[in-house]
Scaffold this motif. Structure first.
Motif, PDB file in Angstrom:
ATOM      1  N   VAL A 157     -11.997   6.402   1.356  1.00 25.34           N
ATOM      2  CA  VAL A 157     -10.651   5.859   1.174  1.00 25.34           C
ATOM      3  C   VAL A 157      -9.619   6.781   1.803  1.00 25.34           C
ATOM      4  O   VAL A 157      -8.714   6.349   2.516  1.00 25.34           O
ATOM      5  CB  VAL A 157     -10.364   5.660  -0.323  1.00 25.34           C
ATOM      6  N   LEU A 158      -9.772   8.103   1.553  1.00 27.78           N
ATOM      7  CA  LEU A 158      -8.785   9.036   2.082  1.00 27.78           C
ATOM      8  C   LEU A 158      -8.805   9.064   3.601  1.00 27.78           C
ATOM      9  O   LEU A 158      -7.796   9.371   4.235  1.00 27.78           O
ATOM     10  CB  LEU A 158      -9.053  10.443   1.529  1.00 27.78           C
ATOM     11  N   GLN A 159      -9.957   8.726   4.169  1.00 30.41           N
ATOM     12  CA  GLN A 159     -10.023   8.720   5.631  1.00 30.41           C
ATOM     13  C   GLN A 159      -9.565   7.399   6.202  1.00 30.41           C
ATOM     14  O   GLN A 159      -9.630   7.174   7.402  1.00 30.41           O
ATOM     15  CB  GLN A 159     -11.449   9.019   6.088  1.00 30.41           C
ATOM     16  N   GLY A 160      -9.189   6.476   5.322  1.00 31.18           N
ATOM     17  CA  GLY A 160      -8.668   5.222   5.817  1.00 31.18           C
ATOM     18  C   GLY A 160      -9.705   4.116   5.865  1.00 31.18           C
ATOM     19  O   GLY A 160      -9.442   3.044   6.391  1.00 31.18           O
ATOM     20  N   ASP A 161     -10.860   4.380   5.305  1.00 40.09           N
ATOM     21  CA  ASP A 161     -11.888   3.348   5.313  1.00 40.09           C
ATOM     22  C   ASP A 161     -11.837   2.595   3.998  1.00 40.09           C
ATOM     23  O   ASP A 161     -12.280   3.088   2.971  1.00 40.09           O
ATOM     24  CB  ASP A 161     -13.262   3.997   5.510  1.00 40.09           C
ATOM     25  N   PHE A 162     -11.306   1.414   4.020  1.00 40.73           N
ATOM     26  CA  PHE A 162     -11.197   0.636   2.801  1.00 40.73           C
ATOM     27  C   PHE A 162     -12.237  -0.459   2.717  1.00 40.73           C
ATOM     28  O   PHE A 162     -12.129  -1.366   1.918  1.00 40.73           O
ATOM     29  CB  PHE A 162      -9.799   0.009   2.710  1.00 40.73           C
ATOM     30  N   GLY A 163     -13.210  -0.398   3.567  1.00 45.93           N
ATOM     31  CA  GLY A 163     -14.256  -1.408   3.468  1.00 45.93           C
ATOM     32  C   GLY A 163     -14.021  -2.565   4.410  1.00 45.93           C
ATOM     33  O   GLY A 163     -13.084  -2.601   5.215  1.00 45.93           O
ATOM     34  N   TRP A 164     -14.891  -3.526   4.295  1.00 45.42           N
ATOM     35  CA  TRP A 164     -14.891  -4.654   5.201  1.00 45.42           C
ATOM     36  C   TRP A 164     -14.455  -5.891   4.468  1.00 45.42           C
ATOM     37  O   TRP A 164     -14.958  -6.191   3.410  1.00 45.42           O
ATOM     38  CB  TRP A 164     -16.310  -4.829   5.765  1.00 45.42           C
ATOM     39  N   SER A 165     -13.526  -6.616   5.039  1.00 44.16           N
ATOM     40  CA  SER A 165     -13.061  -7.824   4.384  1.00 44.16           C
ATOM     41  C   SER A 165     -13.877  -9.005   4.839  1.00 44.16           C
ATOM     42  O   SER A 165     -13.871  -9.370   6.020  1.00 44.16           O
ATOM     43  CB  SER A 165     -11.590  -8.066   4.732  1.00 44.16           C
ATOM     44  N   GLY A 166     -14.606  -9.591   3.906  1.00 47.05           N
ATOM     45  CA  GLY A 166     -15.397 -10.758   4.263  1.00 47.05           C
ATOM     46  C   GLY A 166     -14.513 -11.942   4.609  1.00 47.05           C
ATOM     47  O   GLY A 166     -14.834 -12.762   5.467  1.00 47.05           O
ATOM     48  N   VAL A 167     -13.365 -11.986   4.003  1.00 46.03           N
ATOM     49  CA  VAL A 167     -12.464 -13.119   4.210  1.00 46.03           C
ATOM     50  C   VAL A 167     -11.904 -13.116   5.629  1.00 46.03           C
ATOM     51  O   VAL A 167     -11.853 -14.137   6.303  1.00 46.03           O
ATOM     52  CB  VAL A 167     -11.306 -13.050   3.189  1.00 46.03           C
ATOM     53  N   SER A 168     -11.481 -11.940   6.074  1.00 46.90           N
ATOM     54  CA  SER A 168     -10.835 -11.885   7.384  1.00 46.90           C
ATOM     55  C   SER A 168     -11.779 -11.438   8.483  1.00 46.90           C
ATOM     56  O   SER A 168     -11.385 -11.349   9.629  1.00 46.90           O
ATOM     57  CB  SER A 168      -9.640 -10.930   7.338  1.00 46.90           C
ATOM     58  N   VAL A 169     -13.011 -11.126   8.095  1.00 44.51           N
ATOM     59  CA  VAL A 169     -14.016 -10.677   9.057  1.00 44.51           C
ATOM     60  C   VAL A 169     -13.472  -9.519   9.890  1.00 44.51           C
ATOM     61  O   VAL A 169     -13.477  -9.543  11.121  1.00 44.51           O
ATOM     62  CB  VAL A 169     -14.463 -11.837   9.968  1.00 44.51           C
ATOM     63  N   ALA A 170     -12.957  -8.525   9.198  1.00 39.63           N
ATOM     64  CA  ALA A 170     -12.393  -7.355   9.888  1.00 39.63           C
ATOM     65  C   ALA A 170     -12.261  -6.245   8.865  1.00 39.63           C
ATOM     66  O   ALA A 170     -12.308  -6.507   7.672  1.00 39.63           O
ATOM     67  CB  ALA A 170     -11.022  -7.712  10.472  1.00 39.63           C
ATOM     68  N   PRO A 171     -12.108  -5.005   9.341  1.00 34.96           N
ATOM     69  CA  PRO A 171     -11.894  -3.935   8.365  1.00 34.96           C
ATOM     70  C   PRO A 171     -10.613  -4.176   7.585  1.00 34.96           C
ATOM     71  O   PRO A 171      -9.617  -4.634   8.155  1.00 34.96           O
ATOM     72  CB  PRO A 171     -11.770  -2.670   9.227  1.00 34.96           C
ATOM     73  N   GLU A 209      -7.396  -2.711   8.813  1.00 32.63           N
ATOM     74  CA  GLU A 209      -6.765  -3.309   9.991  1.00 32.63           C
ATOM     75  C   GLU A 209      -5.877  -4.479   9.616  1.00 32.63           C
ATOM     76  O   GLU A 209      -4.793  -4.661  10.168  1.00 32.63           O
ATOM     77  CB  GLU A 209      -7.884  -3.794  10.913  1.00 32.63           C
ATOM     78  N   VAL A 210      -6.370  -5.293   8.684  1.00 33.96           N
ATOM     79  CA  VAL A 210      -5.642  -6.518   8.350  1.00 33.96           C
ATOM     80  C   VAL A 210      -4.477  -6.239   7.401  1.00 33.96           C
ATOM     81  O   VAL A 210      -3.460  -6.934   7.415  1.00 33.96           O
ATOM     82  CB  VAL A 210      -6.604  -7.541   7.701  1.00 33.96           C
ATOM     83  N   PHE A 211      -4.650  -5.241   6.571  1.00 34.80           N
ATOM     84  CA  PHE A 211      -3.690  -4.977   5.500  1.00 34.80           C
ATOM     85  C   PHE A 211      -2.243  -4.857   5.980  1.00 34.80           C
ATOM     86  O   PHE A 211      -1.355  -5.526   5.432  1.00 34.80           O
ATOM     87  CB  PHE A 211      -4.119  -3.705   4.741  1.00 34.80           C
ATOM     88  N   PRO A 212      -1.946  -4.045   6.971  1.00 35.00           N
ATOM     89  CA  PRO A 212      -0.535  -3.873   7.355  1.00 35.00           C
ATOM     90  C   PRO A 212       0.136  -5.178   7.755  1.00 35.00           C
ATOM     91  O   PRO A 212       1.297  -5.405   7.430  1.00 35.00           O
ATOM     92  CB  PRO A 212      -0.594  -2.911   8.547  1.00 35.00           C
ATOM     93  N   LYS A 213      -0.599  -6.047   8.464  1.00 35.10           N
ATOM     94  CA  LYS A 213       0.026  -7.299   8.894  1.00 35.10           C
ATOM     95  C   LYS A 213       0.410  -8.150   7.692  1.00 35.10           C
ATOM     96  O   LYS A 213       1.501  -8.689   7.602  1.00 35.10           O
ATOM     97  CB  LYS A 213      -0.947  -8.092   9.772  1.00 35.10           C
ATOM     98  N   LYS A 214      -0.556  -8.245   6.748  1.00 33.33           N
ATOM     99  CA  LYS A 214      -0.278  -9.058   5.573  1.00 33.33           C
ATOM    100  C   LYS A 214       0.828  -8.431   4.731  1.00 33.33           C
ATOM    101  O   LYS A 214       1.640  -9.128   4.113  1.00 33.33           O
ATOM    102  CB  LYS A 214      -1.553  -9.183   4.718  1.00 33.33           C
ATOM    103  N   LEU A 215       0.815  -7.107   4.734  1.00 34.40           N
ATOM    104  CA  LEU A 215       1.807  -6.407   3.915  1.00 34.40           C
ATOM    105  C   LEU A 215       3.223  -6.714   4.392  1.00 34.40           C
ATOM    106  O   LEU A 215       4.137  -6.883   3.595  1.00 34.40           O
ATOM    107  CB  LEU A 215       1.551  -4.894   3.970  1.00 34.40           C
ATOM    108  N   ALA A 216       3.401  -6.808   5.698  1.00 36.18           N
ATOM    109  CA  ALA A 216       4.735  -7.071   6.226  1.00 36.18           C
ATOM    110  C   ALA A 216       5.272  -8.377   5.688  1.00 36.18           C
ATOM    111  O   ALA A 216       6.448  -8.490   5.318  1.00 36.18           O
ATOM    112  CB  ALA A 216       4.693  -7.083   7.744  1.00 36.18           C
ATOM    113  N   ALA A 217       4.407  -9.372   5.638  1.00 37.33           N
ATOM    114  CA  ALA A 217       4.851 -10.671   5.143  1.00 37.33           C
ATOM    115  C   ALA A 217       5.287 -10.579   3.687  1.00 37.33           C
ATOM    116  O   ALA A 217       6.331 -11.088   3.292  1.00 37.33           O
ATOM    117  CB  ALA A 217       3.733 -11.705   5.282  1.00 37.33           C
ATOM    118  N   THR A 218       4.450  -9.911   2.879  1.00 39.10           N
ATOM    119  CA  THR A 218       4.796  -9.776   1.466  1.00 39.10           C
ATOM    120  C   THR A 218       6.057  -8.950   1.288  1.00 39.10           C
ATOM    121  O   THR A 218       6.895  -9.229   0.437  1.00 39.10           O
ATOM    122  CB  THR A 218       3.646  -9.102   0.697  1.00 39.10           C
TER     123      THR A 218
END
Lengths: 337, 310, 440
Positions: free
Chosen positions: A73-87, A90-99
């Motif tokens: 986690v500290l190295q930035g590895d939060f696992g793989w998102s099955g929903v978005s088929v991506a780490p 990677e996806v988190f910041p984009k979604k975060l902007a919307a929220t």
């Protein structure tokens, strides 16, 4: 200096709380079935399964597993998102902007409307305007925001067709270069007023829905704080100086009533944070709330746990800031008494 | 010589009432004060109506066999609007009577709130009061745990727990209980510490009351009032959060629960079928509203500083 | 003309009076009925005197004091009847307020009645002095009197000062509210000026400035004038603070109330009240919240200021010994009524109302033997819908049948001494050991 000690103490405790939360999150991942289930498939041989298990250190003891997980986690590895088929990372910041865009808009609505309503009601205590405001406030605090969202959707989208669903009209927003990720700001920066209007139009209904509950909470607190302040001696003393009532209200009573209200404003961030989930689902707003809801339905643990960790940290930091501001403002009042 | 005012003597003899009588009188005064607030009265009426609906559900509508908590399915009468004969509030996509869902949903909400609030009350109060009373290491450890729990927003925490356990009504109840006990522990602990340091406990100690006795007879009975307000408000909150969780998808599909009904009714909105979501949602709102009104009234009545309604 | 027949002498309206209260009656509705907080209270305050208003908590003295400035909580309170007439002073024309022989160095002189310019008419009852009825003045007019002609200081200066504003900020408000022209004058703006500078500075000087005004005023062309105005304001504030013997006024200006001691805060309150040289100062228990040693100094300060400026003072207190030290005359209140009023030395030497006597005897002194605290038997009656009897019934050692059926009125028993009690109706004053004999 009491205030400085207080701030230092809170800051020192913060990392420990975050660690504690991470332990809970980790425990949850281990409770809910196999954490590597998403990587497995039926065709794999037992040897392949064992290899994956070793890679994720599942053969080791729990504390060791936690260590590897936390390090990841500290190295930035939060696992793989099955929903978005991506780490996840990677996806988190984009979604975060919307929220973020939605939360900030709702927050502005809530603070502005809430403070104004609260002052209006508090200054007219026990008169009709006050009672109406209190009713509005109590309904706002009890209203399930997904129900309000559905009602507004039924009226303004299904029946009247005035308001849209989603975050934007794709063709319009495609013309705007992404700088901050917030469509409204980006459109303004690009000078594209059509896009700005489009983004704003999409923002209205979700922001009102999300902001309604928070408005109610803030209005309530502002009203009761103002009523309390108006009963204090310095208000009469101000009147005795010959000051007009509007000055007594604005410069004296309301300013002091804002002090306890600030704490509530801080708490409404937590409220807004939790509310984004249902609101994003209903309005098809592509933020972290909706993303998280999808992960829940599909058993995507990595996303869910990242979401929990993230919101908890935000929650903790916001509460800390609010408490510090309040301690600073309250000092003067407490020492004076 | 004019008589000077005579030195005052002792006042009339003190009448001693039993502690029980005094407490009953306080309860009576409190109830009168609460009922003088119109908002609280409205809330209480709504609560009574809901409870009645829940308790008399089997008589109000024909229970769906074999499991009355499952929404009935009548493929011959799907998507009927409200006012259709026999279906006062319309039917869902699968022909379930919305009114049935509303009434049996009340029953589920009642069970949910009583079980969850009841258990967190007991757990939270025991833990909190022990932490406060015993103090020391136990207190520190427990309070650290409480602090960490409170760092995660309630809804999200419950959501995470329910998600890892799997979608079911029972899991939702469990998740909520796991999340909500901390508030009570904190309130109880603060209150117990406050009372522990007050003077009448010193008096009890001097007399030689055993610690257990002091705990049971003096501290516990006086610590409940702040907890009562929170419990009342939580009766409403629990249903709200549970409905949200069901709505997101953590409830069981097809059961007569308000959150599930709202979620399942969403599909019809684009086609103008508003009733399947609106009525169950209205019930959630009214339930929360009623307990909020009563909880507020209770809080105002118990707090000596708040303004009177005059 | 007033009917003077049944009024004790000393209560007729004359220019020697600065204010007079006539039949003031204030009621408050409560769950149990109508509370008669103030019941037909009448007295007058002479120009330049210090009148004490004494009584225990709940006797209505605070309500009476507040009524002068319309600071009563009306609604829910009800002003059932009564008038409070006031003869305001105006700036002495000869010295423009700085002090000269014509105004006895106070800077103020009685204002002439506007309808007859001092000749005498119906408006001013022939006295020629401006007469205002305070209780029914419209809002804008009472605001002009508040803080300017009549000022009030409150019991707890810690609570009566806004904790989040600096001392300078709060004192400035008085000047900005009432001395707008002088401040503008210091900035070089005359009453006929109409330019942008005049308008913006005018808004600043009358507390109507918003953020845009502030922004514009901070720009170079206007900044100079603004600073002239602010400097004048600051100097005024410092001068007002210096009047109350505060040693370092310029430093106090930037402090917050919580940084000052209790005595200092009360000095600030007094400075604020006297800033515009008012004609009447209403002091509502100004020393109650202070330590005993500080009390004495504040009392001396009030006495000194009062003597120098000849401000009339209505000193409200429950503490008899304090009142004795600085009041010329005293009015004793009980259960909403004035039961005794007269010159201080007369009252203390010869207390005539049984309540007053009870009060004075109740104060323990060095001569009181141990174990012998005198108290008035009984308790203060309920003020809710009171029966038509004397309020002191049940507690009075001289009770007669008449006392239970009628409420006595104030009647004069000696020069400068009136009592409302039936004992004194027939014979003269009853003889009782005087306060001084008992104490020393």
């Amino acid at each position: 200096m009491q205030l400085r000690d207080y701030v230092i103490r809170r800051l020192l405790v913060l990392p420990f709380l975050i660690i504690g939360v991470s332990m809970i999150v980790f425990a949850l991942t281990r409770v809910g079935g196999s954490p590597i289930g998403i990587y497995l498939s039926h065709e794999m041989t037992p040897a392949q399964v064992a290899e994956i298990e070793a890679r994720f250190h599942l053969d080791k003891s729990l504390p060791v597993q936690y260590f590897y997980w936390a390090r990841g986690v500290l190295q930035g590895d939060f696992g793989w998102s099955g929903v978005s088929v991506a780490p996840v990372a990677e996806v988190f910041p984009k979604k975060l902007a919307a929220t973020l865009e939605l939360s900030v808009a709702s927050g502005i609505v809530a603070v502005v409307m809430g403070l104004w309503l609260g002052t209006y009601a508090g200054a007219r205590r026990n008169r009709p305007a006050d009672h109406i405001t209190r009713v509005v406030a109590v309904t706002g605090a009890s209203m399930p925001n997904f129900w309000l969202a559905i009602l507004l959707l039924i009226i303004f989208w299904a029946q009247l067709g005035w308001m849209p669903i989603g975050r934007s009209t794709p063709e319009i927003i495609a013309l705007v270069p992404t700088r901050t990720g917030l469509y409204t700001i980006d459109a303004l920066l690009a000078g594209n007023l059509v896009a700005f209007g489009d983004a704003l139009w999409h923002l209205i209904l979700p922001a009102i829905t999300l902001g309604y509950g928070a408005t109610a909470i803030i209005a309530r607190m502002m009203r009761s704080a103002l009523v309390e302040e108006l009963q204090l001696d310095y208000v009469d003393a101000a009147r005795a100086k010959g000051l007009p009532e509007r000055l007594v209200l604005k410069k004296h009573a309301r300013r002091n009533a804002l002090i306890p209200t600030v704490t509530v404003i801080g708490l409404t961030f937590g409220f807004l944070l939790q509310g984004t989930v249902s609101v994003e689902i209903i309005f098809r707003w592509p933020g972290i709330g909706k993303w998280m809801a999808d992960s829940v339905l599909r058993g995507d643990q990595a996303t869910l746990m990242t979401y929990v960790l993230f919101t908890s940290i935000v929650f903790l930091v916001l509460n800390l800031i609010v408490d510090v501001i309040y301690a600073n403002l309250d000092r003067r009042v407490e020492l004076g008494k | 010589m004019v008589d000077l005012p005579s030195p005052s003597r002792a006042a009339a003899p003190v009448v001693r009432d039993s502690a029980f009588r005094v407490r009953m009188r306080r309860v009576r005064d409190l109830t009168a004060q609460i009922l003088s607030n119109p908002a609280t009265v409205i809330g209480s009426v709504i609560i009574l109506a809901m409870f009645a609906m829940a308790i008399f559900a089997p008589w109000l509508t024909a229970p769906n066999t074999p499991d009355p908590y499952q929404m009935p399915r009548d493929w011959a009468a799907t998507r009927m609007p409200p006012g259709t004969p026999g279906y006062l509030l319309g039917t869902t996509n699968e022909g379930g009577d919305v009114l049935y869902g509303v009434i049996w949903g009340a029953r589920m909400s009642l069970q949910l709130s009583l079980v969850v609030v009841g258990s967190v009350l007991v757990i939270g109060c025991i833990i909190g009061s022990l932490a406060g009373f015993i103090g020391g290491k136990l207190d520190e450890i427990l309070m650290r745990i409480v602090d960490v729990f409170l760092s995660i927003p309630e809804l999200i925490f419950a959501l995470a727990i329910a998600a890892v356990l799997g979608p079911s009504f029972g899991n939702i109840m469990f998740a909520l209980a796991m999340v909500m006990w901390v508030k009570y522990a904190r309130i109880m602990r603060a209150r117990v510490i406050q009372i522990k340091n007050s003077e009448y406990i010193d008096a009890a100690r001097i007399i030689g009351d055993s610690k257990l006795n002091i705990y049971l007879r003096d501290i516990l009975p006086n610590s409940f009032t702040p907890v009562m307000v929170q419990a009342t408000l939580d009766m409403g909150n629990v249903v709200l959060i549970a409905a949200t969780l069901s709505f997101i998808g953590l409830g069981e599909a097809g059961i007569a629960e308000w959150g599930v009904l709202v979620s399942e009714g969403q599909a019809g909105i684009a086609s103008g079928r508003w009733w399947a979501s609106t009525f169950p949602g209205l019930m959630i709102f009214l339930w929360g509203l009623a307990f909020n009104l009563v909880g507020d009234g209770l809080r105002d009545a118990l707090d000596p500083r708040t303004e009177s309604s005059r | 003309m007033l009917d003077m027949t049944n009024r004790p002498s000393g209560l007729a309206n004359s220019p020697a009076t600065i204010a007079s209260v006539r039949d003031l009656t204030v009621h408050f509705p409560s769950k149990r009925g109508m509370v008669h907080a103030v019941d037909r209270v009448s007295f007058e305050i002479r120009d330049g005197e210090t009148l004490g208003l004494v009584g225990e908590t709940g006797c209505g003295k605070s309500v009476t004091g507040r009524s002068f400035l319309q600071l009563l909580p009306i609604p829910p309170g009800i002003l059932a009847q009564g008038t409070v007439t006031f003869h305001p002073h105006a700036r002495c024309g000869a010295c423009a307020g700085t002090g000269c022989d014509a105004c006895n160095s106070t800077g103020r002189r009685p204002a002439a009645c506007p309808s007859c310019t001092g000749a005498g008419c119906a408006q001013c009852n022939g006295s020629g002095a401006e007469t205002v009825e305070l209780l029914r003045l419209p809002e804008d007019r009472i605001r002009r009197i508040r803080g300017d002609r009549i000022a009030m200081i409150f019991q707890d200066p810690g609570k009566a000062l806004n904790p989040t504003l600096t001392i300078g900020d709060q004192l400035s408000e008085v000047f900005l509210q009432h001395r707008t022209e002088e401040l503008l004058d210091a900035a070089g703006i005359g009453p006929e000026d109409r330019g942008l500078a005049a308008r913006l500075l005018g808004r600043l000087a009358s507390q109507r400035n918003g953020s845009i005004d502030n922004l514009l005023l901070s720009l170079p062309p206007l900044r100079g004038k603004r600073n002239l105005l602010l400097d004048a304001l600051r100097n005024n504030v410092a001068a007002a603070l210096a009047e109350t013997q505060i040693a370092n006024p310029y430093q106090i200006i930037d402090r917050y109330p919580h940084e000052l001691s209790g005595g200092m805060r009360q000095r600030v309150m007094i400075a604020q009240a006297l800033a515009c040289n008012p004609d009447l100062l209403i002091a509502d228990e100004p020393t109650t919240a202070l330590d005993v040693t500080v009390q004495a100094r504040i009392l001396e300060l009030i006495k000194d200021l009062q003597k120098r400026r000849q401000t009339s003072v209505l000193y409200i207190s429950h503490d008899l010994s304090l009142v004795r030290r600085i009041c010329d005359r005293v009015a004793v209140m009980y259960a909403g009524r004035v039961v005794e009023i007269g010159r201080t030395d007369r009252i203390f030497r010869n207390p005539s109302h049984p309540y007053t006597r009870g009060l004075l005897h109740a104060v323990p002194t060095a001569a009181t033997k141990r174990g012998q605290l005198m108290a008035i038997k009984g308790t203060v009656p309920e003020l809710v819908d009171p029966p038509p009897s004397c309020r002191f019934v049940g507690r009075c050692p001289h009770e007669k049948a008449l006392c239970r059926s009628k409420n006595p009125e104030l009647a004069q028993i000696a020069d400068e001494h009136s009592v409302s009690c039936f004992i004194h109706d027939a014979a003269g004053a009853a003889d009782a050991p005087s306060f001084d004999e008992k104490t020393q």
